[in-house]
Scaffold this active site. Sequence first.
Site, short mmCIF file in Angstrom:
data_model
loop_
_atom_site.label_atom_id
_atom_site.label_comp_id
_atom_site.label_asym_id
_atom_site.label_seq_id
_atom_site.Cartn_x
_atom_site.Cartn_y
_atom_site.Cartn_z
N GLY A 70 0.78 -1.23 0.00
CA GLY A 70 0.00 0.00 0.00
C GLY A 70 0.81 1.28 0.00
O GLY A 70 0.24 2.36 0.16
N GLN A 71 2.13 1.20 -0.20
CA GLN A 71 2.93 2.41 -0.25
C GLN A 71 2.54 3.23 -1.47
O GLN A 71 2.06 2.71 -2.48
CB GLN A 71 4.44 2.08 -0.33
CG GLN A 71 4.97 1.34 0.86
CD GLN A 71 4.86 -0.18 0.71
OE1 GLN A 71 4.09 -0.69 -0.07
NE2 GLN A 71 5.61 -0.90 1.51
N ALA A 72 2.76 4.53 -1.41
CA ALA A 72 2.37 5.44 -2.49
C ALA A 72 2.91 4.96 -3.84
O ALA A 72 2.20 5.02 -4.85
CB ALA A 72 2.86 6.85 -2.19
N SER A 73 4.14 4.48 -3.87
CA SER A 73 4.74 4.06 -5.13
C SER A 73 4.07 2.82 -5.72
O SER A 73 4.17 2.56 -6.92
CB SER A 73 6.23 3.80 -4.94
OG SER A 73 6.43 2.77 -3.98
N LEU A 74 3.37 2.04 -4.88
CA LEU A 74 2.74 0.81 -5.35
C LEU A 74 1.25 0.97 -5.67
O LEU A 74 0.69 0.19 -6.43
CB LEU A 74 2.90 -0.30 -4.30
CG LEU A 74 4.33 -0.71 -3.99
CD1 LEU A 74 4.37 -1.68 -2.83
CD2 LEU A 74 4.98 -1.32 -5.22
#
Length: 181
Positions: A70-74
Amino acid sequence: MGVAFSSLWGSLFGTKELKICILGLDNAGKTTLTYQMTMGQAVATAPTVGSNTEHFTFKNLRFLLWDVGGQASLRASWTQYLSNTDAVVFVFDSTDRERVQLAREELHRVASDEQIAKAPILLFANKQDVAGCMTPADISEALSLTSLRLQNWHIQGCSALTGKGLTEGLDWLANSLGAKG
């Protein structure tokens, strides 16, 4: 007798595996929830980079769980995981008041994707065991769940650490998928 018939039926016709995408912002508890469902216990986890897959059987339904980071990059790549998805489990950290707007935007972006137009959405309001957390009713309002008119959805308070609330949410999901035909 029922078990024998069920086994015979499964061996003759096979059991369909249902794909479930588990999504939510980073630190919501997606991986802890996944392990609680599959192993019956919370285990120490690290942030998911990419995705994890686990198999899980509940009420005679076989699930392939896709736990997606759920990180911004993903988050931009979430839609790539939605192909052939039978249901979405969206995990929300009930203590994360600062990112409610972001969670709402991401949930609604996913819900509007054509690939899951008929897929039920189970929202787990995680970390209900933490003092001062938002209630499922507060979260439902903050995430504008009633505006998700195209999907069948349900919000369930839970604790990924203790497992409380998971069975109730999975019951709803199993009934929704069973009724899907």
